[in-house]
Design an enzyme around this catalytic site. Structure first.
Site, PDB file in Angstrom:
ATOM      1  N   ARG A  41       5.526  39.551  47.424  1.00  0.00           N
ATOM      2  CA  ARG A  41       4.920  38.321  47.927  1.00  0.00           C
ATOM      3  C   ARG A  41       3.930  37.799  46.897  1.00  0.00           C
ATOM      4  O   ARG A  41       2.947  38.463  46.581  1.00  0.00           O
ATOM      5  CB  ARG A  41       4.212  38.560  49.270  1.00  0.00           C
ATOM      6  CG  ARG A  41       3.713  37.257  49.896  1.00  0.00           C
ATOM      7  CD  ARG A  41       3.215  37.466  51.313  1.00  0.00           C
ATOM      8  NE  ARG A  41       1.857  37.981  51.315  1.00  0.00           N
ATOM      9  CZ  ARG A  41       1.244  38.445  52.409  1.00  0.00           C
ATOM     10  NH1 ARG A  41       1.891  38.489  53.563  1.00  0.00           N
ATOM     11  NH2 ARG A  41       0.003  38.877  52.341  1.00  0.00           N
ATOM     12  N   SER A 110       8.757  36.990  60.859  1.00  0.00           N
ATOM     13  CA  SER A 110       7.413  37.157  61.405  1.00  0.00           C
ATOM     14  C   SER A 110       7.345  36.603  62.819  1.00  0.00           C
ATOM     15  O   SER A 110       7.746  35.461  63.067  1.00  0.00           O
ATOM     16  CB  SER A 110       6.387  36.429  60.531  1.00  0.00           C
ATOM     17  OG  SER A 110       6.283  37.031  59.258  1.00  0.00           O
ATOM     18  N   LYS A 139      -3.814  36.813  53.874  1.00  0.00           N
ATOM     19  CA  LYS A 139      -2.905  35.738  54.243  1.00  0.00           C
ATOM     20  C   LYS A 139      -3.652  34.755  55.136  1.00  0.00           C
ATOM     21  O   LYS A 139      -3.956  35.046  56.295  1.00  0.00           O
ATOM     22  CB  LYS A 139      -1.663  36.282  54.966  1.00  0.00           C
ATOM     23  CG  LYS A 139      -0.549  35.244  55.095  1.00  0.00           C
ATOM     24  CD  LYS A 139       0.720  35.859  55.643  1.00  0.00           C
ATOM     25  CE  LYS A 139       1.843  34.816  55.655  1.00  0.00           C
ATOM     26  NZ  LYS A 139       3.084  35.350  56.239  1.00  0.00           N
TER      27      LYS A 139
END
Length: 211
Positions: A41, A110, A139
């Site tokens: 990520r 998610s 995040k």
């Protein structure tokens, strides 16, 4: 659907946190000390750089039998020969990703609450990333913390494998497993560690203790 995979200890990389040791060195140390799945990520990286990173990690992880997923970017995952993708609620749908990547890809989604689960098309989904367990600094758009109780509420509604994510540490890993998660996903707990290998091994031990 996808081949067998193991959510036990799922590493999600963060470019700022891996900078102290380097991305590849961090992932290699984690992979050799108990990580079972890795997600690349890096929201700031452009396509070409992300593909290069993914190819390097795939070459490192493949001999160890550890799958590599790419966050959000189906195109990058396909170009790099990654094993799959992890998608958010605003990304390409899992069904479309499956159509592009084929039956051998691992596709995660998610889901932050029972309501979000109810509103999700789970066609093509292999596992759910559920959280954040606690408020997280890695995040910005992760949503409100749901705690182990929130994960348990999602667990009660689906048979899909679940990995708990969002400020999961060695201190609360056992609570996440006992709430019904098949594994934990961590960022800072490994990427920010001074000794990546030791931190990974400690997390893995806490998971096994909880089981």
């Amino acid at each position: 659907m996808a081949p067998a995979f193991d959510l036990t200890l799922y590493l999600v990389t963060d470019p700022c946190l891996t900078a102290q040791h380097g991305l590849e060195a961090t992932v290699e140390a984690a992979a050799k000390n108990g990580v079972t799945l890795v997600q690349l990520r890096d929201p700031q990286a452009h396509g070409r750089a992300l593909v290069q990173q993914a190819r390097a990690l795939k070459a490192l992880l493949a001999p160890l039998g550890i799958p590599l997923l790419v966050n959000d970017r189906v195109d990058v995952a396909m170009a790099a020969g990654a094993d799959g993708v992890h998608l958010g609620q605003d990304d390409m749908t899992p069904q479309d990703a499956r159509a592009l990547m084929g039956q051998e890809a691992i596709i995660g989604l998610s889901v932050g609450s029972p309501a979000e689960l109810a509103g999700s098309d789970l066609t093509g989904v292999d596992y759910l990333g559920t959280g954040p367990i606690r408020a997280t600094g890695t995040k910005a758009n992760a949503g409100a913390a749901i705690g182990p109780q929130g994960l348990a509420a999602v667990r009660a509604l689906t048979l899909l494998p679940i990995v708990g994510i969002g400020a999961v540490t060695a201190d609360n890993a056992g609570d996440v497993i006992r709430a019904g998660a098949d594994g934990i996903a961590v960022v800072s707990a490994i990427c920010a560690a001074q000794d990546v290998g030791a931190a990974t091994a400690h997390l893995r031990a806490r998971i096994e203790d909880a089981r």
